[in-house]
Each structure stands twice: as C-alpha cells, then as structure tokens.
Design a protein around this motif. Structure first.
Motif: not given
Length: 68
Positions: A10, A13-14, A17, A19, A37, A43
C-alpha cells in the motif's frame, strides 16, 4: 495483527494518498498525506516507508508501526 506486506505494498503503490497510514490505524497521518497528495513528496515518502516496512522483521514491524 496488521500485515507488513500489505502495508508495504500500500505504501509503495498508494503512498501518495496515505493508504498505508489508514491501514495501520493512523487516520491523522493519512489525512495529512491526502491534503498534500498534489505534491510529489508524500509519494516519495510512501515509497521509502514501504521499503522500510518490507525490510523489517515481522516482530520489529509489529512493535514499531502497529502497537505504537
């Protein structure tokens, strides 16, 4: 018990945001990631955190990120 593999994936990849933060039960940090974000920094931090999660032993991960 939270899975370090799930948290790591998570985050990678995410992570932009937040996650992984929501998954680990830290909604305040997750919201902070969501607010920023639009920038690239969450990121990048997410990728770094994902690698850190995946390189820790299961016990270290549980002690540092889940029970803390």
């Amino acid at each position: 018990m939270k899975s370090k593999v799930t948290a790591g994936i998570l985050a990678i990849l995410l992570g932009g945001i937040g996650a992984h933060k929501f998954y680990l039960g830290k909604p305040g940090m997750g919201i902070l990631y969501l607010v920023f974000c639009w920038a690239i920094i969450p990121s990048i931090i997410g990728i770094i955190e994902g690698v850190l999660y995946l390189t820790k032993t299961e016990q270290e991960f549980q002690n540092k990120y889940v029970t803390a």
